[in-house]
Design a protein around this motif. Sequence first.
Motif, PDB file in Angstrom:
ATOM      1  N   GLY A   1      -2.307  -2.946  -5.754  1.00 20.92           N
ATOM      2  CA  GLY A   1      -2.625  -2.948  -4.333  1.00 20.92           C
ATOM      3  C   GLY A   1      -3.827  -3.806  -4.018  1.00 20.92           C
TER       4      GLY A   1
ATOM      5  N   ARG B   1      -4.090   9.418  -5.570  1.00 23.93           N
ATOM      6  CA  ARG B   1      -3.995   9.092  -4.148  1.00 23.93           C
ATOM      7  C   ARG B   1      -4.669   7.739  -3.894  1.00 23.93           C
ATOM      8  NH1 ARG B   1      -3.198  11.953   0.612  1.00 23.93           N
ATOM      9  NH2 ARG B   1      -3.253  13.936  -0.538  1.00 23.93           N
TER      10      ARG B   1
ATOM     11  N   HIS C   1      -5.564   2.291   1.659  1.00 21.15           N
ATOM     12  CA  HIS C   1      -4.597   1.200   1.542  1.00 21.15           C
ATOM     13  C   HIS C   1      -3.256   1.763   1.078  1.00 21.15           C
ATOM     14  CE1 HIS C   1      -5.543   1.721  -2.687  1.00 21.15           C
ATOM     15  NE2 HIS C   1      -4.587   0.888  -3.016  1.00 21.15           N
ATOM     16  N   GLU C   2      -2.226   0.971   1.160  1.00 24.52           N
ATOM     17  CA  GLU C   2      -0.916   1.306   0.622  1.00 24.52           C
ATOM     18  C   GLU C   2      -0.768   0.646  -0.741  1.00 24.52           C
ATOM     19  OE1 GLU C   2       3.305   1.508   2.709  1.00 24.52           O
ATOM     20  OE2 GLU C   2       2.898  -0.542   2.034  1.00 24.52           O
TER      21      GLU C   2
ATOM     22  N   THR D   1       1.471   0.037  -4.521  1.00 23.96           N
ATOM     23  CA  THR D   1       2.796  -0.035  -5.127  1.00 23.96           C
ATOM     24  C   THR D   1       2.742   0.686  -6.463  1.00 23.96           C
ATOM     25  OG1 THR D   1       3.232  -2.174  -4.082  1.00 23.96           O
ATOM     26  CG2 THR D   1       4.610  -1.569  -5.944  1.00 23.96           C
TER      27      THR D   1
ATOM     28  N   LYS E   1       6.376   2.207  -2.581  1.00 22.65           N
ATOM     29  CA  LYS E   1       5.226   2.108  -1.700  1.00 22.65           C
ATOM     30  C   LYS E   1       4.690   3.515  -1.406  1.00 22.65           C
ATOM     31  CE  LYS E   1       5.592  -2.381  -1.206  1.00 22.65           C
ATOM     32  NZ  LYS E   1       4.598  -3.308  -1.797  1.00 22.65           N
ATOM     33  N   VAL E   2       3.388   3.703  -1.625  1.00 22.29           N
ATOM     34  CA  VAL E   2       2.758   4.999  -1.414  1.00 22.29           C
ATOM     35  C   VAL E   2       1.486   4.787  -0.588  1.00 22.29           C
ATOM     36  CG1 VAL E   2       1.727   7.032  -2.501  1.00 22.29           C
ATOM     37  CG2 VAL E   2       3.644   5.863  -3.612  1.00 22.29           C
ATOM     38  N   GLY E   3       1.409   5.456   0.562  1.00 21.84           N
ATOM     39  CA  GLY E   3       0.254   5.337   1.437  1.00 21.84           C
ATOM     40  C   GLY E   3      -0.763   6.429   1.207  1.00 21.84           C
TER      41      GLY E   3
ATOM     42  N   ASP F   1      -1.487   8.915   2.880  1.00 22.16           N
ATOM     43  CA  ASP F   1      -1.088  10.229   3.352  1.00 22.16           C
ATOM     44  C   ASP F   1      -0.308  11.013   2.297  1.00 22.16           C
ATOM     45  OD1 ASP F   1       1.118   8.578   3.372  1.00 22.16           O
ATOM     46  OD2 ASP F   1       2.002   9.476   5.170  1.00 22.16           O
TER      47      ASP F   1
END
Length: 556
Positions: free
Chosen positions: A373, A452, A456-457, A459, A505-507, A509
Amino acid sequence: MPISAIDAELLRNAMTSIADEMYIALMKSSYSTNIKERKDHSTALFDDRGRVVVQGESMPLHLASMLGLVEVVLEKYGRDGMRPGDMYLSNDPYVGRGSHLPDVAIAAPVFYNGELALFACNIAHHADIGGAAPGSMAGGMTEIYQEGLRIPPIRLIENYEIVQDVMDLILLNVRVPEERVGDYNAQIAANMLGLNRCESLIEKWTGPRIKDGCDAIIAAVARRTRAGIADLPDGEYEFEDILDDDGLSRRDIRIKLKISVRGDEIEFDFAGTDAQAEGNINVTEAGLQACCLYCMKVLLDPDCPQNHGMLAPMTIRAPEGSIVNATFPAASAARAQTGQRIVDVIFGALAPACPEKIIAAGNGANTSAAFYGRSAQGKYYVYLETLGGGAGGRFYKDGTDGVQVHMTNTSNLPIEAMETEYPLMIERYELVEDSGGAGRYRGGLGLRRDYRPIGHEMTFSGQGERFVNRPWGLFGGRPGATGKISVVFNSGEERRLENKPSALKVGPDSCVSVVTAGAGGYGDPSERKMEDLARDRSSGKFSADYLASNYEQWKE
């Protein structure tokens, strides 16, 4: 005059100290956490014929990768084609006889009076080698071209100077090149240290004595290996085990083995093993060889040095195009998953022959997590780690919790080291309750680690095994728990992922939760002592319900 046994041992210790010093130098001067913190690297010295003489006590799976590079360099360039101040690198499983692309090996020939005398070598797992997914380890790859940059055996250093065109080509094809060049420079520096130490050693011993000494060291290891094999009962021993999947469409991939022991020789025959997979869990010949060598060392003579002499009494047969002897262009980035299962199969087969030396199945995986990221400050990163799990119960002792087993020997990265260098936060890091198999000696526990992304988002790609097929117990011991990879949302919802997810993709949240497998127990659970069960309960590692359902003698 032949070299004496005492002199051979003195020389072996001197060479081992050089390999160990190279190992520490590479660790301390590298840039990436995967090398400087997790110690995903190895070092070795070879003789002028390309035979391993000494290897640093590090990653068993790396041995064959370096062995292949030196052999191919000698074939390609010849003794007359190398000069002082040269270094050669490669990572390719096929033309370079490595095991997977992220492991880049560099070999430096050592000369004495203009004659080739030794090779100083190291190998390091680079956090990225390019390809379709960050970290170069994701599931879903179907051929080696997708996995990253293939580097044939090629000269990287000439007359003590970097061949800049070669370095530029490599760095153009990888993510976060500033970190990659730091790791390459660390590898070069470690080999330079090895060169200097080897030259001093040759000055003291002379070239001919070094040659005689290497012959004697390798011959001694061959004798010790033969003696260890001779202690095993003659006979044929069979076992098979199952890989969960290949990250694509294949499920329940079988590895089958028959071991034949005859006097002081041993044969491993993998006939009946399933064909190579479309996914990237294939093992090439070099990796298979390393797995068999590792098992012989730990079962026959753990204190024996690991070198080329171990190959003398050993025969390995495996069908070409099988999952354990894959052919081009099979993808192999996740070959450690299968390598771990090869060890389980060898241990399972030999359990009747040497029950006091065999452990039950461990977590049986090299559970990996790769993150890519761009931080809120605009800096790109690639972070790769592999997580330990349970080690199997033993003849005399419980299995260890939360460790790497067998072919991988890396560390679990401390939270502080990760959060200092990357925009990631570890929300949960713990042993998994009830994940060790019951037995007279219980299996070790798996790990849970939740990641977490901050601001940012990211990968995420992962690789897991023993997520379906549980790690087996021995002699009445029960299997350990399986692992899993999930995404956990702020709402509390948890969504389990495939065993080998790619480029997810992991944000901020949500977080990625990686749970590794436990390990099998050893011996009948009814024979476990009450004081051991009380300790299991008081430690918080096992619940009252688990103990009551697995141990008839348990009364809380």
